[in-house]
Design a protein around this motif. Structure first.
Motif, short mmCIF file in Angstrom:
data_model
loop_
_atom_site.label_atom_id
_atom_site.label_comp_id
_atom_site.label_asym_id
_atom_site.label_seq_id
_atom_site.Cartn_x
_atom_site.Cartn_y
_atom_site.Cartn_z
N ALA A 10 0.83 -1.21 0.00
CA ALA A 10 0.00 0.00 0.00
C ALA A 10 0.86 1.26 0.00
CB ALA A 10 -0.93 -0.01 1.22
N MET A 11 1.97 1.24 0.73
CA MET A 11 2.88 2.39 0.72
C MET A 11 3.36 2.68 -0.69
SD MET A 11 5.42 2.09 4.01
CE MET A 11 6.33 3.55 3.47
N GLY A 12 3.77 1.61 -1.39
CA GLY A 12 4.25 1.79 -2.76
C GLY A 12 3.18 2.36 -3.67
N VAL A 13 1.97 1.83 -3.55
CA VAL A 13 0.86 2.29 -4.40
C VAL A 13 0.52 3.75 -4.10
CG1 VAL A 13 -1.59 2.01 -4.90
CG2 VAL A 13 -0.12 0.00 -4.72
N PHE A 14 0.36 4.09 -2.82
CA PHE A 14 -0.01 5.46 -2.46
C PHE A 14 1.09 6.46 -2.77
CE2 PHE A 14 -3.30 3.47 0.31
CZ PHE A 14 -4.38 4.17 -0.18
N ALA A 15 2.35 6.04 -2.63
CA ALA A 15 3.46 6.94 -2.98
C ALA A 15 3.40 7.30 -4.46
CB ALA A 15 4.79 6.29 -2.63
N VAL A 16 3.16 6.31 -5.30
CA VAL A 16 3.05 6.56 -6.74
C VAL A 16 1.87 7.49 -7.03
CG1 VAL A 16 2.59 5.52 -8.99
CG2 VAL A 16 4.20 4.43 -7.42
N LEU A 17 0.73 7.24 -6.37
CA LEU A 17 -0.46 8.07 -6.59
C LEU A 17 -0.21 9.51 -6.17
CD1 LEU A 17 -3.31 5.66 -5.40
CD2 LEU A 17 -2.71 6.28 -7.76
N VAL A 18 0.44 9.70 -5.02
CA VAL A 18 0.72 11.06 -4.54
C VAL A 18 1.66 11.78 -5.51
CG1 VAL A 18 1.87 12.40 -2.74
CG2 VAL A 18 0.31 10.55 -2.11
N LEU A 19 2.70 11.10 -5.94
CA LEU A 19 3.66 11.72 -6.86
C LEU A 19 3.03 12.00 -8.22
CD1 LEU A 19 6.77 9.56 -5.91
CD2 LEU A 19 6.48 12.01 -5.49
N ARG A 20 2.17 11.10 -8.66
CA ARG A 20 1.48 11.32 -9.95
C ARG A 20 0.57 12.54 -9.86
NH1 ARG A 20 -3.45 9.91 -12.18
NH2 ARG A 20 -3.45 9.54 -14.43
N ARG A 21 -0.17 12.66 -8.76
CA ARG A 21 -1.08 13.80 -8.60
C ARG A 21 -0.31 15.10 -8.51
NH1 ARG A 21 -6.30 14.05 -4.53
NH2 ARG A 21 -7.01 16.12 -5.17
N ALA A 22 0.93 15.03 -7.98
CA ALA A 22 1.76 16.23 -7.84
C ALA A 22 2.53 16.55 -9.11
CB ALA A 22 2.74 16.05 -6.68
N GLY A 23 2.33 15.75 -10.17
CA GLY A 23 3.01 16.01 -11.43
C GLY A 23 4.38 15.39 -11.53
N TRP A 24 4.66 14.40 -10.67
CA TRP A 24 5.90 13.61 -10.66
C TRP A 24 7.11 14.38 -10.13
CZ3 TRP A 24 4.51 8.90 -10.77
CH2 TRP A 24 3.52 8.44 -11.64
N LEU B 258 10.77 10.79 1.73
CA LEU B 258 10.52 12.17 2.15
C LEU B 258 11.14 13.19 1.21
CD1 LEU B 258 9.00 13.53 4.56
CD2 LEU B 258 9.10 11.04 4.56
N PRO B 259 12.42 13.05 0.81
CA PRO B 259 12.97 14.01 -0.16
C PRO B 259 12.20 14.02 -1.48
CG PRO B 259 14.73 12.80 0.90
CD PRO B 259 13.46 12.13 1.31
N GLY B 260 11.79 12.85 -1.93
CA GLY B 260 11.03 12.78 -3.18
C GLY B 260 9.69 13.47 -3.08
N LEU B 261 8.98 13.23 -1.97
CA LEU B 261 7.69 13.89 -1.77
C LEU B 261 7.85 15.40 -1.67
CD1 LEU B 261 5.95 11.55 0.83
CD2 LEU B 261 5.36 11.81 -1.58
N ARG B 262 8.87 15.83 -0.95
CA ARG B 262 9.08 17.27 -0.78
C ARG B 262 9.35 17.93 -2.12
NH1 ARG B 262 13.75 20.38 2.80
NH2 ARG B 262 12.43 22.13 3.42
N GLN B 263 10.17 17.28 -2.94
CA GLN B 263 10.48 17.89 -4.25
C GLN B 263 9.22 18.00 -5.11
OE1 GLN B 263 12.59 15.72 -7.58
NE2 GLN B 263 14.24 17.12 -6.99
N ALA B 264 8.39 16.95 -5.10
CA ALA B 264 7.20 16.97 -5.95
C ALA B 264 6.14 17.94 -5.43
CB ALA B 264 6.62 15.55 -6.03
N LEU B 265 5.91 17.95 -4.11
CA LEU B 265 4.83 18.75 -3.54
C LEU B 265 5.17 20.23 -3.43
CD1 LEU B 265 3.65 16.33 -0.72
CD2 LEU B 265 2.57 16.73 -2.94
N SER B 266 6.45 20.56 -3.55
CA SER B 266 6.84 21.97 -3.44
C SER B 266 6.91 22.66 -4.79
CB SER B 266 8.21 22.08 -2.76
OG SER B 266 9.21 21.43 -3.52
N ARG B 267 6.63 21.94 -5.85
CA ARG B 267 6.68 22.53 -7.20
C ARG B 267 5.46 23.39 -7.45
NH1 ARG B 267 10.20 20.05 -10.96
NH2 ARG B 267 8.72 20.37 -12.63
#
Length: 224
Positions: A143-157, A215-224
């Motif tokens: 589930a972590m893997g799936v949700f991480a991909v979904l979050v990053l996809r929604r944030a534009g990768w 965390l670094p990956g999420l921060r980079q995507a969500l801060s764009r």
């Protein structure tokens, strides 16, 4: 990610990633188990010299991830798409924590008597509890893997780092699902459980890499 103590959560996740990587313990112990035909969780079996270390590493991993989840709750309130990722991380952390508290009595790959007892259903409640907690941790990692991909996809990768995390997360979901299907099939049809040692070790390594970079990956995507 500004609403949470980013550096603290990142460091907790990184520490959890290192501690969860029991391949390091296996290597330090001189590979006491057959890598191709054993589960890493057998390092925590009570008849193994690595038992205390393996269980302590899993316990610490679970505690660190649960603390990280609690600290990250404000981010989920601000961004609802993160809720699933936090919940699945909590499930993975709880499964790993309780895994350390319900070790196997013996390592089947290292003992013919242990394999015979397991085949004859004589291993008792401890093995059942261990299988349940391992399943919870496995489902949590998927589930972590799936949700991480979904979050990053929604944030534009995001950038290159975020895309790397997405690849790792997808690989975790795929390999953990493959591992679960393979072991589940053996259990359901009543065959001897042949541990896919190489597959499990690759999957655990991917989980460690995902935890350490999430965390670094999420921060980079969500801060764009």
């Amino acid at each position: 990610m500004a609403a949470v103590p980013y550096r603290l959560i990142r460091n907790l996740m990184l520490a959890g990633a290192v501690l969860y990587c029991s391949l390091l313990l296996e290597a330090a112990a001189g590979f006491p188990l057959d890598v191709g035909n054993s589960f890493l969780s057998e390092l925590g079996a009570l008849d193994q010299s690595t038992s205390l270390w393996a269980r302590a590493m899993d316990l610490a991993t679970g505690v660190l991830l649960l603390i990280a989840v609690l600290l990250g709750r404000p981010a989920a309130r601000a961004r609802r798409e993160l809720a699933g990722l936090l919940i699945s991380t909590a499930a993975f952390g709880l499964g790993t924590l309780f895994d350390s508290l319900s070790p196997m009595d013996c390592a089947p790959s290292a003992s013919a008597a242990c394999r015979a007892a397991e085949a004859n259903g004589q291993t008792g409640v401890d093995l059942v509890l261990h299988e349940v907690t391992s399943t919870v941790a496995g489902l949590g990692s998927i589930a972590m893997g799936v949700f991480a991909v979904l979050v990053l996809r929604r944030a534009g990768w995001g950038g290159a780092w975020s895309r790397l995390v997405a690849v790792l997360a997808a690989a975790v979901a795929a390999t953990q699902t493959w591992l679960g299907l393979q072991t589940g099939h053996d259990v359901l049809v009543g065959d001897d459980l042949d541990a896919p040692g190489i597959l499990q070790r690759v999957s655990v390594l991917l989980v460690c890499l995902m935890l350490g970079t999430l965390l670094p990956g999420l921060r980079q995507a969500l801060s764009r």
